[in-house]
Write a protein that holds these residues in place. Sequence first.
Motif, mmCIF file in Angstrom:
data_model
loop_
_atom_site.group_PDB
_atom_site.id
_atom_site.type_symbol
_atom_site.label_atom_id
_atom_site.label_comp_id
_atom_site.label_asym_id
_atom_site.label_seq_id
_atom_site.Cartn_x
_atom_site.Cartn_y
_atom_site.Cartn_z
ATOM 1 N N VAL A 1 -5.416 3.394 -12.793
ATOM 2 C CA VAL A 1 -5.680 3.610 -11.383
ATOM 3 C C VAL A 1 -4.749 4.275 -10.689
ATOM 4 O O VAL A 1 -3.522 3.926 -10.785
ATOM 5 C CB VAL A 1 -6.261 2.225 -10.834
ATOM 6 N N ASP B 1 -6.799 5.561 -5.217
ATOM 7 C CA ASP B 1 -8.047 5.320 -5.789
ATOM 8 C C ASP B 1 -9.271 5.043 -4.813
ATOM 9 O O ASP B 1 -9.158 4.277 -4.015
ATOM 10 C CB ASP B 1 -8.192 3.899 -6.499
ATOM 11 N N LEU C 1 0.904 -0.001 -11.675
ATOM 12 C CA LEU C 1 -0.541 0.381 -11.771
ATOM 13 C C LEU C 1 -0.644 1.101 -13.073
ATOM 14 O O LEU C 1 -0.053 1.701 -13.773
ATOM 15 C CB LEU C 1 -1.079 1.272 -10.610
ATOM 16 N N LEU D 1 -6.204 -2.605 -6.049
ATOM 17 C CA LEU D 1 -5.426 -2.026 -6.901
ATOM 18 C C LEU D 1 -4.840 -2.796 -8.148
ATOM 19 O O LEU D 1 -5.037 -2.215 -9.171
ATOM 20 C CB LEU D 1 -4.327 -0.932 -6.408
ATOM 21 N N ARG E 1 -7.575 -4.117 -10.333
ATOM 22 C CA ARG E 1 -8.236 -3.193 -11.121
ATOM 23 C C ARG E 1 -7.347 -2.813 -12.272
ATOM 24 O O ARG E 1 -7.715 -2.583 -13.454
ATOM 25 C CB ARG E 1 -8.470 -2.050 -10.274
ATOM 26 N N THR E 2 -5.884 -2.932 -12.165
ATOM 27 C CA THR E 2 -4.921 -2.673 -13.132
ATOM 28 C C THR E 2 -4.907 -3.918 -14.190
ATOM 29 O O THR E 2 -4.992 -3.637 -15.470
ATOM 30 C CB THR E 2 -3.552 -2.858 -12.431
ATOM 31 N N SER F 1 0.812 1.038 -1.663
ATOM 32 C CA SER F 1 0.239 1.626 -2.961
ATOM 33 C C SER F 1 1.368 2.562 -3.633
ATOM 34 O O SER F 1 1.535 2.383 -4.846
ATOM 35 C CB SER F 1 -0.948 2.470 -2.857
ATOM 36 N N GLU G 1 2.903 1.900 -7.353
ATOM 37 C CA GLU G 1 2.600 2.764 -8.201
ATOM 38 C C GLU G 1 3.141 2.407 -9.488
ATOM 39 O O GLU G 1 2.497 2.647 -10.547
ATOM 40 C CB GLU G 1 3.205 4.089 -7.780
ATOM 41 N N SER H 1 -11.197 1.655 -4.407
ATOM 42 C CA SER H 1 -10.431 0.480 -3.864
ATOM 43 C C SER H 1 -10.345 0.594 -2.286
ATOM 44 O O SER H 1 -10.444 -0.383 -1.760
ATOM 45 C CB SER H 1 -9.012 0.401 -4.592
ATOM 46 N N TYR H 2 -9.987 1.983 -1.879
ATOM 47 C CA TYR H 2 -9.850 2.169 -0.416
ATOM 48 C C TYR H 2 -11.140 1.858 0.174
ATOM 49 O O TYR H 2 -11.328 1.164 1.308
ATOM 50 C CB TYR H 2 -9.742 3.432 -0.245
ATOM 51 N N PRO I 1 -2.662 5.470 -6.841
ATOM 52 C CA PRO I 1 -2.406 5.035 -5.631
ATOM 53 C C PRO I 1 -3.408 5.357 -4.667
ATOM 54 O O PRO I 1 -3.631 4.481 -3.633
ATOM 55 C CB PRO I 1 -1.112 5.466 -5.380
ATOM 56 N N SER J 1 -0.786 -9.684 -8.942
ATOM 57 C CA SER J 1 -2.013 -9.550 -8.600
ATOM 58 C C SER J 1 -2.437 -10.644 -7.897
ATOM 59 O O SER J 1 -3.304 -10.591 -6.792
ATOM 60 C CB SER J 1 -2.893 -8.774 -9.721
#
Length: 921
Positions: free
Chosen positions: A879, A883, A876, A557, A560-561, A869, A873, A886-887, A881, A796
Amino acid sequence: MSPRPPLPLRLLARLLLRARHREFVLGDLEEIFRRRAERRGRAAAALTYSLDALGSVFAGLRSGRRGGTGGPRLLPGAGSGAAGPGDAGPGAGGRPPRGGPGLDFLADLRLALRSVRSERSFVALAVATLALGVGTSAAVFGMADQILLRPLPGVGDGAGAAYFQLRSVQEPERTQGHGLATLDFDELRRSATLLEGMASFGYVGLKVAVGDARPVSARGSTVYGDYFETLRAWPAAGRLLSAAETDLDSDPLKVVLSEELAARLFGSVADAPGSSIRMNGRTVTVVGVAGGGFAGAERGVGVDAWLPYGALVPLVGFTRERLVDRESVMHDDIVLRPRPGVGTDAVLSQVSEILQRLIEAGNESGPYLADLRPWIFEGLHVPPLVRAATYSSLRMLAIVVGLVLILACANVANLLLFRNVKRRGAVATLRALGASTGRIARQQLALSLVIGLLGTLAGIGVGWLVALPFKGASLMRMPAFDGLALDGRVALFGAAAGVVTAALFGTVPALLAGRVDLAASLRSSSPRETGRLARVRSALSVLQLSLGLALVVGALLLLRTMRNLHAVDLGLDTEGIVALTVDIPRGLEPAELDVLHRDLLAAAGTQPEVRGAAADPYGPFGPGMMGRVRLPTAPDDERIRAYIVPVTPGWLELLRARMVGGRSFRDEDWSVGGPASLILTESLARRLFGRTDVVGQTVEAGFGPPEPMEVIGVVADIRSPYAPDRPQDTFFVTPSRTAGILPMLTLVMRVTPFNPEVAGRIRADVERVLPDEPVPDPVPISDRLDRVNSEARIYSSLLALLSTLAMVLSAIGLYGVMAFTVAARGREFGVRLALGAAAGRIARLVVRSASAIVLSGTALGLLGAYALSRLLESRLFGVTPLDPASYAAAALILAAVAAVACWVPARRAIRVDPVSTLREE
C-alpha cells in the motif's frame, strides 16, 4: 559568580511583567537575587527569583484592575522563601496589597475544589477526556522506558560507555558492522590512550551440566579485554574475569555465570564459585557469578555465561591460528568507555589515526581496513544493529501519542471555554463587585490544575488498560513488554503530562474568562457567545477533527499492511507445522551423521499425531546460509549468491511446495556418495538460464567450493517473511552435500492436534536418540512468523486504538461546539419557528454551522495524514502512503462521526418551544 539571575529567568520575568512595571521591578528583583545568592547560593536564589517574579505579576494584575498607580509590589515572603535580613522588597514605601500571592493561591485552590464538588458533570467529562490523553502517553512511555530506556541490568554507568562499530565507506547506512582481527584489536586497545577500557564479545551456544545431570542449553559469550571493567559490572558471588584472564595465554576453561543459570544449576548463587561444570563436554571452573541481574552488554540478548576468548578452541573447535590470523575477523561486537571528560569526537579522531597506521603498516588486513570507518554510539541502551530502526519507531510513537494528547487537551480547553460562557453572568457579577480579570484568570488556572491532577490519577489507570493488550509485545530484538509498571518514572511522567498540558490548554480559557461585557451579561443570563470565543472553540474543534482524521488514515494504512502481509503466498504451507532444533554431536563421520539423521527422523514420526516429518538445519523461514551457484561456462566473478537449504526427502512435500518441473528428492539422492543433485526455485532458474524448463541441466553450486550438480527439479518461488516483496533465490540440496558443516538439525513435523502433552512425548522420543544433548520442546512455525510480523502488528494495533480514541474525542468536541451553538441561538430558533420556519430549515442551519468546521478539519486532516503516512512509509507493504481507499475510508468515518455528533444538537434545535421563546422576549 555572576551577580545577575540566569538569562532565561530574566527574559521570562521581562516577558511576564507589564512594560510600565519592568524598569523598577526588575532592578529590585535582581538586587534581592544578588543578596540571596551570596547567602544561600545561586540555585536557591534562582528559585525564589522565579516565584517573586510571578508574585509581582499577580500583584500588578490586581493593582492595575483596582486603579492603583504604584505598580506591583513585593513583600518579604512574597515568594516561596521569605526574605532574610537586608532583603528589601520593591515598592516598600507604598501600601502592600492585602495578603500575598501564596494566600491568594490557597484561596483560588479552595474555590477550585468547591467547583469540583458543585460541577461534577463538567469536571468528570474534563477529567475523563484528559485521562485518555495522559493514559495513552503514559502507556507508551512505560513501554519505551521498560524496553529501551532503563539502564542495562548489572551495568554501572551505562550512559558513560559506548558501542564501537566499523562500517563500510561504501555502505554507511548498513547497520551490520564489520569486525577486527585479534592483532589489530590488540593494537587499538594499546594505543587508544583516551579510553578507560575497551573489550569485545561474541556469542556461542553451550551445553551445560553439573555432574551426571542431563545438559541444558545456554547462551554463552566469549569476552576479550576489559569487558567487566568497561561495563563496571560487579559480582554477586566470587569474582569476575579480569582483562589478563581473557588473553589467549591464560587458562580458557573458567567461566562467570549469570545469577539465573547459577541458581538453576546449583540451587544457590553462593554455591557456584569454585565448582566445576561440564560445558560442551569439557570441565570448566566457575570463578564467580555476575550480580545485579547482569545479562551482557546488549539489551534483548540474554547471556547465561561468560568465558575467555580462548575458550573458542576447546569448547567450539576453533584453532589458535585462526584466532590470531589477521585475515580472520573475530571481534565484531565492541564496547568502550572514554576517560572522564573525553568527548566522542576526540576518541573517534584518535581511533582513526590508529587505524590509519594499521593500514599503512602493510599487513594482510590493510586493504580490508582501508574501506572501513569507525563509529561510536554513546550509551548502552540499544545495540547499533537496531538503534536507527528502534529510535525511528520511538519518534513515530511519540508523534502519534503527542497528537492524541494534544487532541485530548484541546477538548479540555473547549470544555473550559464552554464553562466560561455558561458562567458569564456570575463572572460579570464578580467584575461588578471589583474582582480583577487577573484574579478570575487565576481561579480558572487553579481549576485547570486540579483537573490536571485528577486527570493524571485517572490517566494512570487508563494507561494500565491501554498497555494491557500489548503485554508480551516487543520491538525488533528487544525484550518483551511486561505491562505498565506503576513506578516512580511512569508516575512522574504522567503527572508532568497531566499538569503541564492542563495548565497549557487552560491558559487561553483563563485569559478570556474575565473579559466580558458587563452590561450585556448582567442584563441576560442566557449563554451568549462572543465572536472571539466562537472562533477559538471552532478552531479547537477543527484541530481535533484534523488530528483524528490523520490518525485514522495512519491506522488504516497499517491495517491494510497487516492484511497484505498475511495474504502473501510465501510458497510454503506452515499450517500445523512444528519444529524442534537439536544440536548434533561433533566429530561424527558422514556415514555416522547419515545414520543419526535417519534415527532422529524416525523418532520424530513415532507419535500418532505426527502426520509427516522431514529435516533441515534451521526450519522454515529460519536463518539461512548463503551459497553460490553458476553455470559451468560462466567465469568465477559471475557466480550468483543464493540461499542454500539442505533438506531431507519429503521436506518439500511436507510443506506443500509446488513443483514447477521435474521431481523432488528421493531416498537415493540422500545417501552418502549418492549423485550430486539440486532443486532450484523459479526465480533462480530464470537468473541462471532465462527460463524454468531446466531439468537435466548441470550447474556448479555449493556452500564451499562449488561442485557440478544436476538440476532434478524446479519449485515455485519462496518468499521470506522478512522481505515478502520479492522472491528469495534459493536452491535445495540433500544433507549429504553439507555433512559436518552445520552443528544443528531442525526436525520439521506436521502435527494434528498439537498440544503440550503431544510436544512432551515428541521431545521424549528425540531424547532417547540424543541422550547427551539438551532437547527443547517443539514449537509451531506460526510463532516464528508472528515474531517476524510482531512490530507491524504492534504499530497497527496501537494506532488503531489511538485513532479510535481520537475519533471519540473529536466527536465529543464537535458535539460540545454544536450543543452550545444551539443553546446560544435558542431564542433565534424559537423566533424563526414562531414566524413559520420549517423544522428542516432549522436543522439545516445547525448542519451548515457544523459543515464549515467539518470541512476545515477534513482538509487539514488530509494534509496531516499525508505527513504521518510519510513517517510510516518504511513500515507499509502493498500500500502506498497516498492510498486513495484509506483516505476515502477515513473521510467517510469522519463524516459519520460528525453526523452522529450533530444529530442530537440538531434535534434539540427543531424542538425549541416558540411560545416560551416569545414569552421571554
